[in-house]
Design an enzyme around this catalytic site. Structure first.
Site, PDB file in Angstrom:
ATOM      1  N   ASN A  13       0.879  -1.173   0.000  1.00 22.77           N
ATOM      2  CA  ASN A  13       0.000   0.000   0.000  1.00 22.77           C
ATOM      3  C   ASN A  13       0.911   1.216   0.000  1.00 22.77           C
ATOM      4  O   ASN A  13       1.495   1.553   1.021  1.00 22.77           O
ATOM      5  CB  ASN A  13      -0.888  -0.022   1.258  1.00 22.77           C
ATOM      6  CG  ASN A  13      -1.676   1.272   1.424  1.00 22.77           C
ATOM      7  OD1 ASN A  13      -1.801   2.063   0.486  1.00 22.77           O
ATOM      8  ND2 ASN A  13      -2.214   1.487   2.621  1.00 22.77           N
ATOM      9  N   TRP A  14       1.028   1.836  -1.153  1.00 23.77           N
ATOM     10  CA  TRP A  14       1.972   2.949  -1.286  1.00 23.77           C
ATOM     11  C   TRP A  14       1.464   4.242  -0.646  1.00 23.77           C
ATOM     12  O   TRP A  14       2.220   5.180  -0.475  1.00 23.77           O
ATOM     13  CB  TRP A  14       2.277   3.190  -2.766  1.00 23.77           C
ATOM     14  CG  TRP A  14       3.339   2.287  -3.293  1.00 23.77           C
ATOM     15  CD1 TRP A  14       3.908   1.225  -2.654  1.00 23.77           C
ATOM     16  CD2 TRP A  14       3.979   2.382  -4.573  1.00 23.77           C
ATOM     17  NE1 TRP A  14       4.862   0.653  -3.463  1.00 23.77           N
ATOM     18  CE2 TRP A  14       4.918   1.332  -4.639  1.00 23.77           C
ATOM     19  CE3 TRP A  14       3.829   3.223  -5.683  1.00 23.77           C
ATOM     20  CZ2 TRP A  14       5.722   1.130  -5.766  1.00 23.77           C
ATOM     21  CZ3 TRP A  14       4.620   3.030  -6.796  1.00 23.77           C
ATOM     22  CH2 TRP A  14       5.564   1.984  -6.836  1.00 23.77           C
ATOM     23  N   HIS A  99      -9.512   1.704   4.393  1.00 20.48           N
ATOM     24  CA  HIS A  99      -8.271   1.879   5.166  1.00 20.48           C
ATOM     25  C   HIS A  99      -8.519   2.871   6.297  1.00 20.48           C
ATOM     26  O   HIS A  99      -9.276   3.820   6.134  1.00 20.48           O
ATOM     27  CB  HIS A  99      -7.153   2.372   4.241  1.00 20.48           C
ATOM     28  CG  HIS A  99      -5.812   2.304   4.891  1.00 20.48           C
ATOM     29  ND1 HIS A  99      -5.388   3.251   5.787  1.00 20.48           N
ATOM     30  CD2 HIS A  99      -4.817   1.378   4.807  1.00 20.48           C
ATOM     31  CE1 HIS A  99      -4.184   2.913   6.228  1.00 20.48           C
ATOM     32  NE2 HIS A  99      -3.813   1.780   5.643  1.00 20.48           N
ATOM     33  N   GLY A 237       2.774  -1.092   4.152  1.00 21.13           N
ATOM     34  CA  GLY A 237       2.926   0.313   3.775  1.00 21.13           C
ATOM     35  C   GLY A 237       4.388   0.649   3.528  1.00 21.13           C
ATOM     36  O   GLY A 237       4.933   0.378   2.450  1.00 21.13           O
ATOM     37  N   GLY A 238       5.033   1.197   4.544  1.00 23.71           N
ATOM     38  CA  GLY A 238       6.410   1.691   4.419  1.00 23.71           C
ATOM     39  C   GLY A 238       7.370   0.735   3.728  1.00 23.71           C
ATOM     40  O   GLY A 238       8.117   1.137   2.819  1.00 23.71           O
TER      41      GLY A 238
HETATM   42  P1  PGA Z   1       2.740   0.392   7.453  1.00 25.08           P
HETATM   43  O1  PGA Z   1       1.298   0.625   6.763  1.00 25.08           O
HETATM   44  O2  PGA Z   1       3.237  -0.943   6.945  1.00 25.08           O
HETATM   45  O3  PGA Z   1       3.588   1.527   6.998  1.00 25.08           O
HETATM   46  O4  PGA Z   1       2.513   0.365   8.914  1.00 25.08           O
HETATM   47  C1  PGA Z   1       0.394  -0.410   6.586  1.00 25.08           C
HETATM   48  C2  PGA Z   1      -0.896   0.132   6.007  1.00 25.08           C
HETATM   49  O5  PGA Z   1      -1.325   1.213   6.417  1.00 25.08           O
HETATM   50  O6  PGA Z   1      -1.519  -0.497   5.129  1.00 25.08           O
END
Ligand code: PGA
Length: 258
Positions: A13-14, A99, A237-238
């Site tokens: 998830n960018w 989300h 995400g990250g």
């Molecule tokens: P994160 O984000 O891996 O940066 O914690 C996950 C997400 O929000 O889908």
């Protein structure tokens, strides 16, 4: 993971990161280092303007592209919105729905439900997100809260479509904080989500649906999280913004779990 009954899905998830040019660069790098294993489905959900570049770059690969949001409406006077039909035509296979960052912007359970139905009708795979806040966890209402989010989001989803839905459990306190849920905490809620789906549908459907964990999942903790029986993948995400890290998570999903 339980590969006998369901797909493992590693999805990035960018969020609001990377331009179309940076997307092209990332995809070229990723293509060069993709592992050969065939165990898991791989998806990258990218900003809408990056979808064409992502789809073009990943055409001949096992990596599917997804969007981060969609409109519940098929077309019409909704300035700035993007329909599920448009996303499908642009080459998307997935769309993230509900989300917590969008819920925080005011998205309601009712809108999320309408988006899930729109995605399924168009033939997209919704990645439906749910998750509790730290206050809710500390108040001991995580199970009730998650059950409510899932029930409301799946209202009207027919039995023959439920297996197309991917559910992502993302505790809000773990998103972008570096504070990952322990494998036990994540497993407990993912197992609970499967029970909720079983009660709404059937054991067969509950056994077949992929449930992901998201919230600071990275190349270091992925294996341990994915080794849990009810965690069928990750929404990342990250760590999905760096090809090397994302590939290591895919590799963790390709490992034997027993
Ligand atoms: P994160 O984000 O891996 O940066 O914690 C996950 C997400 O929000 O889908």
């Amino acid at each position: 993971m339980n590969r006998k009954y369901r797909r493992t899905v590693i999805a990035g998830n960018w969020k609001m990161n990377k331009t179309p040019s940076e997307t092209k660069e990332f995809m070229t790098a990723l293509k060069g280092m993709l592992p050969r294993g065939r165990w898991c489905d791989i998806a990258l959900c990218v900003p809408a303007v990056c979808i064409p570049a992502a789809v073009r770059a990943m055409r001949e690969t096992r990596v599917s592209i997804g969007a981060e949001n969609c409109s519940p409406n098929p077309s019409g006077a909704y300035t700035g919105e993007i329909s599920t039909g448009m996303l499908l035509d642009a080459g998307c296979k997935y769309v993230i729905i509900g989300h917590s960052e969008r819920r925080a912007m005011g998205e309601t359970d009712q809108q999320i439900n309408a988006k899930v139905l729109a995605a399924l009708n168009a033939g997209l795979i919704p990645i439906l997100c749910c998750g509790e806040s730290l206050e809710q966890r500390e108040a001991g209402i995580t199970s009730e809260w998650i059950a409510m989010q899932i029930k409301l989001a799946l209202l009207g989803v027919p039995e023959d479509k439920i297996r197309k839905v991917v559910i992502a459990y993302e505790p809000i306190w773990a998103i972008g904080t570096g504070r990952t849920a322990t494998p036990e905490q994540a497993e407990e809620v993912c197992e609970h989500i499967r029970v909720v789906v079983r009660k709404l549908y059937s054991s067969k459907n509950a056994r077949a649906i992929s449930i992901l964990y998201g919230g600071s999942m990275n190349e270091k903790n992925a294996y341990e999280l994915l080794a849990q029986p009810d965690i069928d993948g990750g929404l990342i995400g990250g760590a999905s913004l760096v090809p090397e890290k994302f590939v290591q998570i895919i590799e963790a999903a390709n490992q034997p779990t027993d």
